[in-house]
Design an enzyme around this catalytic site. Structure first.
Site, PDB file in Angstrom:
ATOM      1  N   CYS A  41     -29.003  59.828  35.630  1.00 57.40           N
ATOM      2  CA  CYS A  41     -30.301  59.335  35.218  1.00 57.40           C
ATOM      3  C   CYS A  41     -31.390  59.918  36.108  1.00 57.40           C
ATOM      4  O   CYS A  41     -31.242  60.643  36.919  1.00 57.40           O
ATOM      5  CB  CYS A  41     -30.357  57.718  35.418  1.00 57.40           C
ATOM      6  SG  CYS A  41     -28.924  56.869  34.702  1.00 57.40           S
ATOM      7  N   ARG A  66     -32.189  64.813  32.624  1.00 56.61           N
ATOM      8  CA  ARG A  66     -30.983  64.210  33.395  1.00 56.61           C
ATOM      9  C   ARG A  66     -30.435  63.210  32.572  1.00 56.61           C
ATOM     10  O   ARG A  66     -29.460  62.555  32.827  1.00 56.61           O
ATOM     11  CB  ARG A  66     -31.819  63.646  34.744  1.00 56.61           C
ATOM     12  CG  ARG A  66     -32.499  64.475  35.492  1.00 56.61           C
ATOM     13  CD  ARG A  66     -33.082  63.807  36.730  1.00 56.61           C
ATOM     14  NE  ARG A  66     -32.090  63.204  37.315  1.00 56.61           N
ATOM     15  CZ  ARG A  66     -31.588  63.922  38.707  1.00 56.61           C
ATOM     16  NH1 ARG A  66     -32.045  65.318  38.880  1.00 56.61           N
ATOM     17  NH2 ARG A  66     -30.576  63.495  39.543  1.00 56.61           N
ATOM     18  N   TRP A 114     -28.909  58.091  30.914  1.00 57.44           N
ATOM     19  CA  TRP A 114     -27.629  58.626  29.926  1.00 57.44           C
ATOM     20  C   TRP A 114     -26.523  57.982  30.029  1.00 57.44           C
ATOM     21  O   TRP A 114     -25.723  57.819  30.807  1.00 57.44           O
ATOM     22  CB  TRP A 114     -27.552  60.229  30.490  1.00 57.44           C
ATOM     23  CG  TRP A 114     -26.586  60.986  29.938  1.00 57.44           C
ATOM     24  CD1 TRP A 114     -26.570  61.075  28.337  1.00 57.44           C
ATOM     25  CD2 TRP A 114     -25.454  61.677  30.161  1.00 57.44           C
ATOM     26  NE1 TRP A 114     -25.581  62.037  27.806  1.00 57.44           N
ATOM     27  CE2 TRP A 114     -24.738  62.437  29.109  1.00 57.44           C
ATOM     28  CE3 TRP A 114     -24.872  61.886  31.148  1.00 57.44           C
ATOM     29  CZ2 TRP A 114     -23.677  63.189  29.083  1.00 57.44           C
ATOM     30  CZ3 TRP A 114     -23.751  62.827  31.666  1.00 57.44           C
ATOM     31  CH2 TRP A 114     -23.273  63.460  30.461  1.00 57.44           C
ATOM     32  N   ASN A 138     -30.653  55.501  40.069  1.00 60.40           N
ATOM     33  CA  ASN A 138     -29.607  56.622  39.649  1.00 60.40           C
ATOM     34  C   ASN A 138     -28.445  56.758  40.533  1.00 60.40           C
ATOM     35  O   ASN A 138     -28.789  56.706  41.775  1.00 60.40           O
ATOM     36  CB  ASN A 138     -30.544  57.988  39.737  1.00 60.40           C
ATOM     37  CG  ASN A 138     -29.803  59.173  39.599  1.00 60.40           C
ATOM     38  OD1 ASN A 138     -28.805  58.967  38.725  1.00 60.40           O
ATOM     39  ND2 ASN A 138     -29.875  60.287  40.312  1.00 60.40           N
ATOM     40  N   GLY A 139     -27.292  56.283  39.962  1.00 59.25           N
ATOM     41  CA  GLY A 139     -26.126  56.575  40.766  1.00 59.25           C
ATOM     42  C   GLY A 139     -25.224  55.486  40.109  1.00 59.25           C
ATOM     43  O   GLY A 139     -25.036  55.137  38.965  1.00 59.25           O
ATOM     44  N   GLU A 521     -17.608  82.572  30.566  1.00 57.91           N
ATOM     45  CA  GLU A 521     -19.124  81.939  30.607  1.00 57.91           C
ATOM     46  C   GLU A 521     -19.673  81.864  29.063  1.00 57.91           C
ATOM     47  O   GLU A 521     -20.297  81.002  28.633  1.00 57.91           O
ATOM     48  CB  GLU A 521     -19.884  82.657  31.692  1.00 57.91           C
ATOM     49  CG  GLU A 521     -21.308  82.452  31.534  1.00 57.91           C
ATOM     50  CD  GLU A 521     -21.519  80.879  31.867  1.00 57.91           C
ATOM     51  OE1 GLU A 521     -20.809  80.229  32.527  1.00 57.91           O
ATOM     52  OE2 GLU A 521     -22.925  80.639  32.008  1.00 57.91           O
ATOM     53  N   LYS A 525     -21.089  78.826  27.109  1.00 57.61           N
ATOM     54  CA  LYS A 525     -22.433  78.589  26.554  1.00 57.61           C
ATOM     55  C   LYS A 525     -22.579  78.348  25.156  1.00 57.61           C
ATOM     56  O   LYS A 525     -23.185  77.523  24.784  1.00 57.61           O
ATOM     57  CB  LYS A 525     -23.051  80.183  26.955  1.00 57.61           C
ATOM     58  CG  LYS A 525     -24.401  80.202  27.203  1.00 57.61           C
ATOM     59  CD  LYS A 525     -24.780  79.665  28.716  1.00 57.61           C
ATOM     60  CE  LYS A 525     -23.934  78.438  29.265  1.00 57.61           C
ATOM     61  NZ  LYS A 525     -24.211  77.972  30.589  1.00 57.61           N
ATOM     62  N   GLU A 528     -21.246  74.739  24.164  1.00 59.81           N
ATOM     63  CA  GLU A 528     -21.963  73.666  24.899  1.00 59.81           C
ATOM     64  C   GLU A 528     -23.382  73.369  24.044  1.00 59.81           C
ATOM     65  O   GLU A 528     -23.693  72.237  23.853  1.00 59.81           O
ATOM     66  CB  GLU A 528     -21.989  73.516  26.265  1.00 59.81           C
ATOM     67  CG  GLU A 528     -22.972  74.570  26.549  1.00 59.81           C
ATOM     68  CD  GLU A 528     -23.431  74.540  28.216  1.00 59.81           C
ATOM     69  OE1 GLU A 528     -23.497  73.624  28.945  1.00 59.81           O
ATOM     70  OE2 GLU A 528     -23.513  75.600  28.800  1.00 59.81           O
ATOM     71  N   HIS A 544       0.620  86.181  23.081  1.00 57.25           N
ATOM     72  CA  HIS A 544       1.709  85.241  23.648  1.00 57.25           C
ATOM     73  C   HIS A 544       1.344  83.883  23.066  1.00 57.25           C
ATOM     74  O   HIS A 544       1.640  82.758  23.765  1.00 57.25           O
ATOM     75  CB  HIS A 544       1.351  85.315  25.071  1.00 57.25           C
ATOM     76  CG  HIS A 544       1.895  86.712  25.664  1.00 57.25           C
ATOM     77  ND1 HIS A 544       3.109  87.063  25.671  1.00 57.25           N
ATOM     78  CD2 HIS A 544       1.042  87.573  26.358  1.00 57.25           C
ATOM     79  CE1 HIS A 544       3.219  88.402  26.247  1.00 57.25           C
ATOM     80  NE2 HIS A 544       2.070  88.695  26.653  1.00 57.25           N
ATOM     81  N   LYS A 643     -28.013  67.339  33.024  1.00 61.56           N
ATOM     82  CA  LYS A 643     -28.266  68.788  34.096  1.00 61.56           C
ATOM     83  C   LYS A 643     -27.526  68.561  35.324  1.00 61.56           C
ATOM     84  O   LYS A 643     -27.078  69.385  35.738  1.00 61.56           O
ATOM     85  CB  LYS A 643     -29.667  68.874  34.046  1.00 61.56           C
ATOM     86  CG  LYS A 643     -29.835  70.267  35.109  1.00 61.56           C
ATOM     87  CD  LYS A 643     -30.137  71.410  34.082  1.00 61.56           C
ATOM     88  CE  LYS A 643     -30.228  72.525  34.897  1.00 61.56           C
ATOM     89  NZ  LYS A 643     -29.745  73.761  34.102  1.00 61.56           N
TER      90      LYS A 643
HETATM   91  C1  F6R Z   1     -23.300  74.731  31.970  1.00 58.36           C
HETATM   92  C2  F6R Z   1     -23.709  74.061  33.267  1.00 58.36           C
HETATM   93  C3  F6R Z   1     -22.849  73.409  33.868  1.00 58.36           C
HETATM   94  C4  F6R Z   1     -23.010  73.618  35.329  1.00 58.36           C
HETATM   95  C5  F6R Z   1     -22.198  72.596  36.168  1.00 58.36           C
HETATM   96  C6  F6R Z   1     -22.332  72.827  37.773  1.00 58.36           C
HETATM   97  O1  F6R Z   1     -24.387  75.552  31.257  1.00 58.36           O
HETATM   98  O2  F6R Z   1     -24.966  74.144  33.436  1.00 58.36           O
HETATM   99  O3  F6R Z   1     -21.624  74.191  33.687  1.00 58.36           O
HETATM  100  O4  F6R Z   1     -23.162  74.989  35.843  1.00 58.36           O
HETATM  101  O5  F6R Z   1     -22.259  71.296  35.757  1.00 58.36           O
HETATM  102  O6  F6R Z   1     -23.699  72.559  37.933  1.00 58.36           O
HETATM  103  P1  F6R Z   1     -24.528  72.848  39.393  1.00 58.36           P
HETATM  104  O7  F6R Z   1     -24.661  74.184  39.158  1.00 58.36           O
HETATM  105  O8  F6R Z   1     -25.866  72.131  39.509  1.00 58.36           O
HETATM  106  O9  F6R Z   1     -23.608  72.299  40.429  1.00 58.36           O
END
Ligand code: F6R
Length: 648
Positions: A41, A66, A114, A138-139, A521, A525, A528, A544, A643
Site C-alpha cells: 500500500c 504501490r 492493493w 502499509n504492511g 528479462e 517484461k 507482466e 530437450h 512496485k
Molecule cells: C519487473 C519488476 C520486478 C522487480 C522485483 C524487485 O519489471 O519490476 O521483477 O524487479 O520486484 O524489485 P526491487 O528491484 O525493487 O527489489
C-alpha cells in the site's frame, strides 16, 4: 568464454527456474499468510495551514503505483474525524467527494491499497476507525488474529477482514488506558509482529498526526505550509523537497508547527531535514503516454549518470561511494541476491564479473536464499540488488547474510530506504524515480553499475590492463547511451513486431549465454505488461522437450548477439522454423542471416559487448511496451502487481 563462466551462468539461471514446470517463477505473488490477501500500500498525511484534502488526492495519485484497488482519506474537521473511502481508484474517490464534499481540513491522512484475494471492498479500504483512533497502514500484522481474539474478549467488534482494523483497535484500547498517544502507540506496536508504517489521527487531538514505522517504508517531509508523511518521497514532490527518513521503531508527532521524533526514554528531538535532488517533473509523464515509455527513454541519461560518477581519470573508481581498492581486493567470490528483474540484472552482472574480473559469482532468488542457504567462504561478498530498496525478500536475505557475519553491498536506486541503510556498503544507481511498475531504467542502471564493479575489481586486482579498463568504462559511459538512443529510433519496427505478437497466447524468447540472461528479462517484461504467456529458454535446451510446444505461427524471438554463439543459435532457429515458428531475430548489424531463417531481423549497432547488450535490452523493452499498448493494457499498473513488494 571460459568454461567456468559458462557453467556458472547456467547454474545461476537454473536457480531461477521451477524445476517441475521449467517455467520462470513470477516473483510478485505474495499472499498475506492465512487469508490469501495481498497487501502493498501507499500512505500519506499532512498537517498545517493549507487545505489537506487536495494534497491527499494529489499525493495518492502518485502513490497508486504501490496498489490501486481501494483508496480512502480521513480528515479532521470540527466534528471529529471524517472518513471517506471506497473500492476502486482515485477517480472513484474523487467522484464520491464531489457528491459529498468534505469540509476544509488542515490535518488528514490517506491510503491507496492493493488486494487481489480477500476482495477489495469499501469496508476493507483504509483508513480504519476504532474508538478515538483513525489510521492508515502499509504492511502486515502477522499476529493480528491472536490480537483480534483478545480484543473480542473485551467486547471489541470488527467490521472488516483486515489486520489494520485490529491494529487500530489495539492502539485505541491502549489509548483508553494510558491517555497518551506516544505511550499508546508504543505499547500497542510492541505487541505487533510483522511490518508496519502507520499514520494515525486521534479524534480528540486536533492538528496532530502520529507516525511510526517498523519494516515498511515511510518518510517525513517539511513544506512551507506544514508537515507531511508518505511511503515515498515522489508523492510529496509537488509540495516540497525537504525530507527526513524515519528510523525503525521511531515515533513521530507532526503538528502545523513542528515534526518531533520521540524516543523510548521519553526524549524528543526535532526532525532534521535533507534536500532531495528529485523534482516534481521527475515524477510526471512529461508528454509520454506512459511512465514506462518515458522511463525507457530516460535510460541513456540514467546509465551515463550512474557510470560517469564512478570514473576518475578515465578509470573505474568507487571511492565516492566509500569503497576502496583494498576492499575490492578482499573479494574472492560473490553471491548476488535479488528478485525479479533485479535478479536478472544479477545474471548479467555475474557473467561479466566472472569473465572480466575472474570472481566466481552465483545468483540467487532472494525469497529462496534463506531456505537453501549457500555456502560462504573466506572472501565472500553478498551483493543485494533492489530498485526500491524495500523488497522484503531481498531485505530478509541481506539480514541473513549479515547475521552470518558476511560483508554486504547493496545496489539500490531509492535513497534512504531500508536495504541501503542496513547494508555494510551501498552503491546507488542514478535512475531517478521509477514510477511504472515494470522496471526498465532501474534494471538498466543496475546492469551498468554491476559492469562498472566488474571493471573496478578487474583493474584493481590486475586482471585487465589499464587500456582495457579505460575502454570498458568509456564504452559504458558513451557507447551504451548512444546505442540505446539508436534503438529508440527503430520504433516502427517494434510496432510491426508487436502487431505480430498480439494475437498469440504463447511466445518464446531464446538465447545462449548472455543472450539467455537477456531473454529472461525480455520474457518477464512481455508477460507482466501484455499478459501474453512468454517463456525464456536457453536456445540449446529447447530441443530437450519444449520444442513440442512450437506450432505453425508460434512466435519465437531469438537473441543472438554473441559472434561466437550466433551459428549455434541459428541452428536452433532452423529447428523451430522448420516446425512453422514465426521468428524474429535480434542480432548485431553485419550478422549474415540466411533469408529463410527469420521473418524479421532487429539489427543492433555492432559496437562493444556492453553497447550491444543494452541495445538488445532496449529492443525487448520496446517490443513488450508496443505489444501491451496494442492490447490496451494498463501498462504502468499491470494487474495484480505493485512496485514495492514489502511483504515476504
Ligand atoms: C519487473 C519488476 C520486478 C522487480 C522485483 C524487485 O519489471 O519490476 O521483477 O524487479 O520486484 O524489485 P526491487 O528491484 O525493487 O527489489
Amino acid at each position: 568464454m571460459r568454461a567456468t563462466a559458462k557453467q556458472s551462468l547456467l547454474q545461476s539461471v537454473h536457480t531461477v527456474r521451477n524445476p517441475a514446470s521449467g517455467t520462470v517463477f513470477s516473483e510478485y505473488t505474495f499472499f498475506r499468510k492465512g487469508t490469501g490477501e495481498i497487501i502493498m500500500c501507499g500512505i500519506i498525511g499532512f498537517t498545517g495551514t493549507a487545505n489537506a484534502v487536495p494534497k491527499m488526492l494529489k499525493g495518492l495519485s502518485v502513490l497508486e503505483y504501490r496498489g490501486y484497488d481501494s483508496v480512502g482519506i480521513a480528515a479532521q474537521t470540527e466534528g471529529g474525524v471524517d472518513v471517506v473511502k471506497c473500492k476502486g481508484r482515485i477517480h472513484v474517490l474523487e467522484e464520491k467527494l464531489r457528491e459529498e464534499p468534505l469540509p476544509e481540513s488542515h490535518c488528514a491522512i490517506g491510503h491507496t491499497r492493493w488486494a487481489t484475494h480477500g476482495g477489495p471492498s469499501d469496508v476493507n479500504a483504509h483508513p480504519h476507525r476504532a474508538g478515538r483512533v483513525v489510521l492508515v497502514h502499509n504492511g502486515i500484522i502477522e499476529n493480528y488474529q491472536e490480537l483480534a481474539e483478545e480484543l473480542r474478549g473485551s467486547g471489541v467488534t470488527f467490521l472488516s477482514q483486515t489486520d489494520t482494523e485490529v491494529a487500530a483497535a489495539l492502539i485505541n484500547a491502549c489509548y483508553d488506558r494510558l491517555g497518551d498517544p506516544a505511550a499508546a502507540i508504543r505499547q500497542a506496536t510492541d505487541r505487533m509482529r510483522g511490518a508496519y508504517a502507520f499514520g494515525i489521527l486521534f479524534d480528540n487531538r486536533p492538528g496532530e498526526v502520529w507516525v511510526i514505522r517498523r519494516g515498511s517504508p515511510l518518510i517525513l517531509a517539511k513544506g512551507k505550509d506544514g508537515f507531511y508523511l508518505a511511503s515515498d518521497m515522489t508523492a510529496l514532490l509537488p509540495f516540497t523537497n525537504q525530507y527526513c527518513a524515519m528510523e525503525e521503531g521511531r515515533i513521530a508527532c507532526l503538528t502545523a508547527a513542528s515534526a518531533m521524533l520521540l524516543d523510548d526514554a521519553g526524549g524528543s528531538a526535532a526532525a532534521e531535514w535533507k534536500t532531495t535532488a528529485m523534482t516534481p517533473e521527475s515524477a510526471q509523464k512529461g508528454g509520454y503516454p506512459h511512465f514506462m515509455l518515458k522511463e525507457i527513454h530516460e535510460q541513456p541519461g540514467a546509465v551515463e549518470k550512474s557510470v560517469s560518477s564512478r570514473i576518475v581519470g578515465g578509470l573505474p573508481d568507487f571511492s565516492a561511494d566509500g569503497i576502496t581498492p583494498d576492499f575490492w581486493k578482499s573479494v574472492k567470490n560473490i553471491q548476488i541476491v535479488a528478485c525479479g528483474s533485479a535478479m536478472h540484472a544479477g545474471l548479467v552482472g555475474a557473467r561479466v564479473l566472472e569473465e572480466m574480473a575472474g570472481v566466481p559469482t552465483t545468483v540467487h532468488i532472494a525469497s529462496e536464499y534463506r531456505y537453501y542457504p549457500p555456502l560462504f567462504s573466506d572472501g565472500t561478498l553478498v551483493v543485494v540488488i533492489s530498485q526500491s530498496g524495500e523488497t522484503a525478500d531481498t531485505l530478509a536475505a541481506l539480514r541473513y547474510a549479515k547475521s552470518r557475519g558476511i560483508p554486504t553491498l547493496a545496489i539500490v536506486n531509492a535513497v534512504e530506504t531500508t536495504i541501503p541503510r542496513e547494508a555494510d556498503r551501498r552503491i546507488y544507481t542514478y535512475a531517478g524515480p521509477e514510477i511504472a511498475v515494470a522496471t526498465t531504467k532501474g534494471y538498466c542502471t543496475q546492469v551498468s553499475v554491476l559492469w562498472m564493479i566488474a571493471a573496478a575489481i578487474a583493474y584493481t586486482c590486475g586482471r585487465i590492463p589499464e587500456e582495457q579498463a579505460r575502454a570498458t568504462v568509456d564504452a559504458l559511459a558513451k557507447e551504451v547511451p548512444q546505442a540505446i538512443e539508436d534503438m529508440l529510433a527503430k520504433r516502427e519496427q517494434f510496432v510491426r513486431i508487436a502487431k505480430g505478437l498480439v494475437d498469440h497466447e504463447h511466445v518464446f524468447y531464446i538465447g545462449r549465454g548472455l543472450d539467455y540472461a537477456m531473454s529472461m528479462e525480455a520474457s518477464l517484461k512481455l508477460k507482466e505488461i501484455s499478459y501474453i504467456h512468454c517463456e525464456a529458454y536457453a536456445a540449446g535446451e529447447l530441443k530437450h522437450g519444449t520444442i513440442s510446444l512450437i506450432e505453425p505461427g508460434t512466435p519465437v524471438l531469438a537473441i543472438a548477439t554473441d559472434p561466437g554463439l550466433v551459428d549455434k543459435t541459428e541452428s536452433n532457429i532452423r529447428e523451430v522454423r522448420s516446425r512453422g515458428a514465426q521468428v524474429t531475430m535480434i542480432c548485431r548489424e553485419g550478422t549474415q542471416v540466411p533469408e529463410e531463417s527469420a521473418d524479421e531481423i532487429v539489427f543492433l549497432p555492432n559496437r562493444s559487448e556492453a553497447a550491444v547488450l543494452f541495445a538488445s535490452l532496449t529492443a525487448v523493452q520496446m517490443i513488450a511496451y508496443e505489444t501491451a499498448a496494442r492490447l490496451g493494457c494498463d501498462i504502468d499498473r499491470p494487474r495484480n502487481l505493485a512496485k514495492s513488494v514489502t511483504v515476504e
